[in-house]
Design an enzyme around this catalytic site. Sequence first.
Site, short mmCIF file in Angstrom:
data_model
loop_
_atom_site.label_atom_id
_atom_site.label_comp_id
_atom_site.label_asym_id
_atom_site.label_seq_id
_atom_site.Cartn_x
_atom_site.Cartn_y
_atom_site.Cartn_z
N ASP A 32 2.47 5.52 -6.54
CA ASP A 32 3.80 5.79 -5.58
C ASP A 32 4.90 5.78 -6.39
O ASP A 32 5.90 6.23 -5.94
CB ASP A 32 3.86 4.45 -4.63
CG ASP A 32 2.74 4.74 -3.62
OD1 ASP A 32 2.36 5.77 -3.12
OD2 ASP A 32 2.31 3.57 -3.30
N HIS B 73 1.00 -1.36 0.09
CA HIS B 73 0.02 0.00 -0.15
C HIS B 73 0.88 1.30 -0.03
O HIS B 73 1.87 1.26 -0.83
CB HIS B 73 -0.95 -0.10 1.01
CG HIS B 73 -2.23 0.90 1.33
ND1 HIS B 73 -2.32 1.57 0.04
CD2 HIS B 73 -2.82 1.23 2.39
CE1 HIS B 73 -3.52 2.49 0.40
NE2 HIS B 73 -3.72 2.05 1.60
N HIS C 248 -1.99 -2.24 -9.71
CA HIS C 248 -3.10 -1.82 -8.87
C HIS C 248 -4.13 -2.72 -8.77
O HIS C 248 -4.44 -3.23 -10.09
CB HIS C 248 -3.58 -0.22 -9.25
CG HIS C 248 -4.26 0.60 -8.13
ND1 HIS C 248 -5.58 0.20 -8.05
CD2 HIS C 248 -3.87 1.29 -7.27
CE1 HIS C 248 -6.11 1.03 -7.07
NE2 HIS C 248 -4.94 1.61 -6.46
N1 ACO Z 1 5.02 -6.03 -10.51
C1 ACO Z 1 5.16 -7.34 -11.08
N2 ACO Z 1 3.95 -7.88 -11.42
C2 ACO Z 1 2.76 -7.35 -10.74
C3 ACO Z 1 2.71 -6.30 -9.88
C4 ACO Z 1 4.24 -5.72 -9.65
N3 ACO Z 1 4.13 -4.47 -9.09
N4 ACO Z 1 1.78 -6.09 -9.46
C5 ACO Z 1 0.92 -7.40 -9.75
N5 ACO Z 1 1.50 -7.94 -10.25
C6 ACO Z 1 1.13 -9.31 -11.26
C7 ACO Z 1 1.21 -10.42 -10.23
O1 ACO Z 1 2.39 -11.40 -10.28
C8 ACO Z 1 0.02 -11.29 -10.70
O2 ACO Z 1 0.41 -12.05 -11.64
P1 ACO Z 1 -0.25 -13.44 -11.94
O3 ACO Z 1 -1.55 -13.27 -12.20
O4 ACO Z 1 0.69 -13.99 -13.27
O5 ACO Z 1 -0.19 -14.26 -10.82
C9 ACO Z 1 -0.99 -10.27 -11.48
O6 ACO Z 1 -0.26 -9.20 -11.62
C10 ACO Z 1 -2.03 -9.86 -10.18
O7 ACO Z 1 -1.31 -9.51 -9.10
P2 ACO Z 1 -2.31 -9.53 -7.78
O8 ACO Z 1 -1.17 -9.45 -6.66
O9 ACO Z 1 -3.42 -10.65 -7.75
O10 ACO Z 1 -2.76 -8.09 -7.91
P3 ACO Z 1 -3.34 -7.35 -6.44
O11 ACO Z 1 -4.56 -6.73 -7.01
O12 ACO Z 1 -3.78 -8.24 -5.48
O13 ACO Z 1 -2.19 -6.43 -6.05
C11 ACO Z 1 -0.92 -4.53 -5.68
C12 ACO Z 1 -2.30 -5.00 -6.40
C13 ACO Z 1 -0.97 -4.96 -4.28
C14 ACO Z 1 -0.96 -3.04 -5.52
C15 ACO Z 1 0.20 -5.30 -6.68
O14 ACO Z 1 0.00 -4.74 -8.14
C16 ACO Z 1 1.39 -4.85 -6.03
O15 ACO Z 1 2.04 -5.67 -5.27
N6 ACO Z 1 2.14 -3.65 -6.46
C17 ACO Z 1 3.63 -3.30 -6.05
C18 ACO Z 1 3.31 -2.52 -4.66
C19 ACO Z 1 2.72 -1.19 -4.76
O16 ACO Z 1 3.16 -0.55 -5.83
N7 ACO Z 1 1.73 -1.03 -4.11
C20 ACO Z 1 1.12 0.53 -4.13
C21 ACO Z 1 -0.22 0.39 -4.64
S1 ACO Z 1 -0.95 1.97 -4.75
C22 ACO Z 1 -1.26 2.30 -3.06
O17 ACO Z 1 -1.89 1.53 -2.35
C23 ACO Z 1 -1.38 3.64 -2.72
#
Ligand code: ACO
Length: 374
Positions: free
Chosen positions: A315, A219, A258
């Site tokens: 972010d 987050h 996201h």
């Molecule tokens: N880098 C690489 N791959 C990613 C990323 C990333 N940052 N984010 C998601 N993916 C991929 C996952 O590996 C997954 O792939 P798969 O389907 O082959 O397994 C797919 O995209 C979906 O990912 P989930 O984890 O199911 O997506 P979720 O909606 O649960 O997660 C999240 C959202 C937590 C923001 C995720 O994108 C992430 O971890 N990002 C990095 C951390 C980040 O930047 N957080 C800030 C978000 S904005 C905020 O909260 C203010």
Amino acid sequence: MTDVQKGLEKVIALETKISYIDGERGLLEYRGININELVKLTFLEVSHLLIFGHLPNNDELEDFFNQMHDNRDIDDEVLNLLKICNFNIEGMDALRTIISYLSHCDQDLNDNSMTANIRKATKLIAKFPTIVAAFHRISELEDVIHPDPSLSHGANFLYMLKGFRPKDIEARIMETDFIISAEHELNASTFSARVTASTTSDIYSAIISGLGTLKGRLHGGARLAVMEMLDEIPSPDEAEKYTLDLISKKQRIMGFGHRVYKTHDPRGLIFKKLAIQIAKENKDMTWYDTAQKIENTVFQEIVEKKNKPIYPNVDFYAGVMYKYLEIPPLLATSVFAIGRIAGWLAHCIEQYGDNRLIRPRARYIGEHEIHLRK
Ligand code: ACO
């Protein structure tokens, strides 16, 4: 019972009039106004919009401004408490401690009426930047700087942090960061805050729930993680290899992806424009070029080749802007919180106004009928 939605994905948990996200089109509105319009206002106007439901007229703005001014300073007890903090912790941890202490001093702590909560909301918005800046200055053994009422919320924060007035572009970037970070529907930290409010607990407790949740790296803590990533990459020329390494190890690229946006995060687009402006102003493109190479590599390798909508979120370019503003990384998430507090408060007030306890169910998947041996 309905199907389990892991992570509550796509679950509509409540109704709100505070903000609207269209994740397919990449659109975000606060109370019906697009964020691209809102960035032309001040953070105080936007906070008023979020909390009171409408933009302030001149009298309301003057009143809100005066209340902010009256509440910005922190007293010696708070400064003494900051002095005994562990200075290797994040600004978030210090904020959580101080907000908890401030609740002890509030005679209306357990009064959840609208009037009391608006008074507490004004106090909290006003004090957040002062607490974060003071924590940093005390940790650096520097004098604490008192707020300057002639400055905007953003400019004043940078002034209290650094001890000198920021350039216009720096002040504008900080103000825009607070506006854009202020609100985002039922994100994890806002949800936490609303769950706490829904038990009829006090608003300080709800804000502390929000702080604890925002800190995590999935987050708001992603902002700190982005700054650490930029520090790990020696030059823009090495950014592509660094990113390819992360992708080949199936690690997440911080500041990307996201839960709701399946296209560009509109907040990320605004921050990207500001990042290039400050890079040019500082005549140093290093951080921007590094970020751009990371973005291009993620686009080619994940968006194009794997067809996954992994775009920069709020972010990523915020982390780049913070590098140019020389925000200490351990403060990154607490600077985010200085903006987000307005959204948390608006949601708590909305929750108290039409409350029903938030209490979902879990599907039990353990064993049954295990008997104790006598
Ligand atoms: N880098 C690489 N791959 C990613 C990323 C990333 N940052 N984010 C998601 N993916 C991929 C996952 O590996 C997954 O792939 P798969 O389907 O082959 O397994 C797919 O995209 C979906 O990912 P989930 O984890 O199911 O997506 P979720 O909606 O649960 O997660 C999240 C959202 C937590 C923001 C995720 O994108 C992430 O971890 N990002 C990095 C951390 C980040 O930047 N957080 C800030 C978000 S904005 C905020 O909260 C203010």
